[in-house]
Design a protein around this motif. Structure first.
Motif, PDB file in Angstrom:
ATOM      1  N   VAL A 228       0.871  -1.183   0.000  1.00  0.00           N
ATOM      2  CA  VAL A 228       0.000   0.000   0.000  1.00  0.00           C
ATOM      3  C   VAL A 228       0.901   1.224   0.000  1.00  0.00           C
ATOM      4  O   VAL A 228       1.847   1.294   0.799  1.00  0.00           O
ATOM      5  CB  VAL A 228      -0.864   0.091   1.276  1.00  0.00           C
ATOM      6  CG1 VAL A 228      -1.962   1.123   1.094  1.00  0.00           C
ATOM      7  CG2 VAL A 228      -1.435  -1.249   1.649  1.00  0.00           C
ATOM      8  N   ASP A 241      -6.956   8.187   5.651  1.00  0.00           N
ATOM      9  CA  ASP A 241      -6.350   7.009   5.013  1.00  0.00           C
ATOM     10  C   ASP A 241      -4.906   6.863   5.487  1.00  0.00           C
ATOM     11  O   ASP A 241      -4.198   7.854   5.674  1.00  0.00           O
ATOM     12  CB  ASP A 241      -6.413   7.129   3.485  1.00  0.00           C
ATOM     13  CG  ASP A 241      -5.763   8.408   2.981  1.00  0.00           C
ATOM     14  OD1 ASP A 241      -5.869   9.441   3.688  1.00  0.00           O
ATOM     15  OD2 ASP A 241      -5.143   8.379   1.911  1.00  0.00           O
ATOM     16  N   ASP A 246      -4.466   0.325   6.265  1.00  0.00           N
ATOM     17  CA  ASP A 246      -4.965  -0.406   5.082  1.00  0.00           C
ATOM     18  C   ASP A 246      -4.321  -1.788   5.001  1.00  0.00           C
ATOM     19  O   ASP A 246      -4.990  -2.795   4.757  1.00  0.00           O
ATOM     20  CB  ASP A 246      -4.638   0.369   3.791  1.00  0.00           C
ATOM     21  CG  ASP A 246      -5.583   1.532   3.557  1.00  0.00           C
ATOM     22  OD1 ASP A 246      -6.669   1.545   4.176  1.00  0.00           O
ATOM     23  OD2 ASP A 246      -5.227   2.429   2.764  1.00  0.00           O
ATOM     24  N   ASN A 361      -9.369  -4.206  -1.581  1.00  0.00           N
ATOM     25  CA  ASN A 361      -9.000  -2.794  -1.477  1.00  0.00           C
ATOM     26  C   ASN A 361      -8.139  -2.462  -2.691  1.00  0.00           C
ATOM     27  O   ASN A 361      -7.001  -2.902  -2.789  1.00  0.00           O
ATOM     28  CB  ASN A 361      -8.219  -2.559  -0.174  1.00  0.00           C
ATOM     29  CG  ASN A 361      -7.806  -1.106  -0.020  1.00  0.00           C
ATOM     30  OD1 ASN A 361      -7.875  -0.319  -0.978  1.00  0.00           O
ATOM     31  ND2 ASN A 361      -7.376  -0.755   1.178  1.00  0.00           N
ATOM     32  N   LYS A 363      -6.457  -0.111  -3.461  1.00  0.00           N
ATOM     33  CA  LYS A 363      -5.194   0.588  -3.194  1.00  0.00           C
ATOM     34  C   LYS A 363      -4.050  -0.390  -2.940  1.00  0.00           C
ATOM     35  O   LYS A 363      -2.878   0.001  -2.900  1.00  0.00           O
ATOM     36  CB  LYS A 363      -5.351   1.498  -1.965  1.00  0.00           C
ATOM     37  CG  LYS A 363      -6.088   2.798  -2.292  1.00  0.00           C
ATOM     38  CD  LYS A 363      -6.048   3.761  -1.117  1.00  0.00           C
ATOM     39  CE  LYS A 363      -7.036   3.340  -0.044  1.00  0.00           C
ATOM     40  NZ  LYS A 363      -7.094   4.258   1.103  1.00  0.00           N
TER      41      LYS A 363
END
Ligand SMILES: [Zn+2]
Length: 465
Positions: A228, A241, A246, A361, A363
């Motif tokens: 990430v 974020d 994440d 996700n 990302k």
């Protein structure tokens, strides 16, 4: 690598005594001398000792009368492989390959109670680095060649013996010696290979044989990196974020996910055979799953055991984390390493797609590290199974013989990927707690060492017909 299965569940069955053998034939004396010499070479990566060991093996063969043109060497960097070929009388028959590796995982003498590079016989064991993994196999092949040569044995099929130089270190190397062996003109037309580096028998605590296993398939070893990235910033001004949050959520999802239960003819045969010699509910679950792989309760019970979870499905597990660059900065990057052992016939890309769907996700970038080798299953052919069983029963009468799936990755997969079906079958019987390959105080029972000589000799004679 040597990962004789550690099926350490109860083991109450089996009532077959191994007959004692006299250990004084000239072949055994000679094999022991060779064992002593090969253990003394520190053939680990960086030591550059494999060529010296090959010279010794070559001289031993040559002085016993093995012709020079039966031997060839395949150098690769600091190491080398050696091929020895006993020509068959039938030039239309495909050759058979036998394989062992000469290199070892390094052992530091200061960490060992005994000198790891000196063969020491003590309490019924031979101690030393490589005694189990895989120099006993090297010696079994050497002893077989010398015996066949002395007997002037003329096989119908050409027998090729591959002494590999870097099995422990370079499966991913395109010019590694295993790949060179697989591509060599003597070997590439081989009908199949017998590998001495796995497969073998399990003994109960009282020394009685329980089951003999032939390795016929390996899971694909593949490592993925989950990354990430984030624009980061000052830690006094957190953003909603965050690369670490994440990634942490993604890793938890990977940990909670379970790949679907899978089986094939080989794993069902294996789990069924182990189930028959395993008492109690564990054995019952194995037998039920072998009979009906849709039996969810049985699959669940088997998956609870680390020994067998890998035989029932693909597994992926987080093994490393790396994130952030300063304690007072928002992380710009967070990376997790996820190591997977993929069930045969499932592609690496399918597992990557599944990981992308699990982490859910966009990302998170999911990429595969290196170039995993995918190898097909080598179904145990009935004629090969018969020959292996006959040889095993000579020393362990009546013991059940079954194929098994290995959860790791070894040089066998290079042969299989090159189109050479491969079965690993050593003559070694050990107790689960005697498995010290790669570790401290590696050892092999003295009896297993001598039995292993007979096993490879038996196979070479029977399969060469
Ligand atoms: Zn090995």
């Amino acid at each position: 690598m040597k990962r004789l299965l550690c099926v350490a569940i109860g083991l109450a069955f089996a009532s077959i005594a191994i007959p004692a053998t006299a250990q004084s034939s000239p072949e055994q004396v000679q094999a022991r001398q060779i064992f002593e010499r090969v253990i003394s070479f520190r053939t680990s990566q960086g030591q550059g000792q494999v060529p010296a060991m090959v010279s010794y093996l070559e001289q031993t063969l040559r002085s016993a009368g093995v012709p020079a043109d039966w031997i060839t060497k395949l150098p690769s960097g600091e190491t080398t492989a050696m091929l020895v070929r006993i020509p068959g009388t039938d030039s239309s028959a495909k050759p058979i390959l036998f394989s062992a590796h000469m290199d070892v995982v390094d052992a530091r003498p200061e960490d060992w109670k005994r000198d790891p590079y000196k063969l020491i016989e003590e309490n019924g064991y031979f101690y030393g680095r490589g005694t189990l993994d895989n120099k006993a196999g090297v010696v079994a092949m050497m002893s077989t060649i010398l015996r066949l040569q002395k007997a002037n044995f003329k096989p119908r099929r050409t027998l090729v013996f591959a002494f590999v130089g870097d099995e422990e270190t370079s499966l991913d190397e395109p010019d590694g010696t295993t790949r060179q062996v697989a591509a060599h003109p003597w070997v590439k037309t081989a009908e199949y290979a017998i590998n001495t580096d796995a497969g073998g028998g399990l003994l109960a605590p009282d020394g009685k044989p329980i089951i003999y296993l032939v390795q016929g398939a390996e899971k694909t070893y593949a490592t993925f990196e989950l990354t990430v990235t984030n624009q980061g910033g000052h830690s006094s001004r957190p953003r909603p974020d965050n690369a670490i949050y994440d990634l942490a959520k993604a890793v938890i999802r990977v940990g909670e996910y379970r790949f679907p239960v899978m089986s094939n003819a080989l794993t069902r045969a294996y789990l069924g055979a182990v189930g028959k010699v395993t008492p109690g509910p564990a054995g019952e679950a194995l037998r039920k799953f072998a009979a009906d792989p849709q039996d969810a309760a049985a699959a669940e019970a088997i998956s609870a055991s680390p020994e067998f979870v890998g035989t029932t499905r693909t597994t992926c597990v987080a093994t490393m984390l790396n994130a952030g660059h300063a304690e007072n900065a928002l992380p710009q990057k967070a990376t997790a390493t996820v190591n997977c052992r993929i069930f045969p016939d499932v592609s690496v890309d399918d597992v990557r797609k599944q990981l992308i769907s699990i982490v859910a996700n966009p990302k998170i970038d999911v990429k595969v590290i290196g170039a995993p080798v995918v190898s097909p299953v080598s179904e145990l052919r009935p004629d090969i199974e018969r020959v292996i069983t006959q040889s095993v029963h000579r020393r362990a009468p009546g013991v059940p013989v079954s194929p098994y799936l290995e959860s790791g990755g070894t040089d066998r997969l290079v042969y299989r990927a090159a189109g050479i079906p491969t079965w690993a079958s050593s003559g070694v019987f050990i107790k689960p707690d005697e498995m010290f390959a790669h570790g401290l105080d590696e050892r092999i029972p003295v009896k297993s060492f001598y039995d292993g000589l007979e096993h490879i000799h038996d196979l070479a004679v029977a399969l060469g017909k």
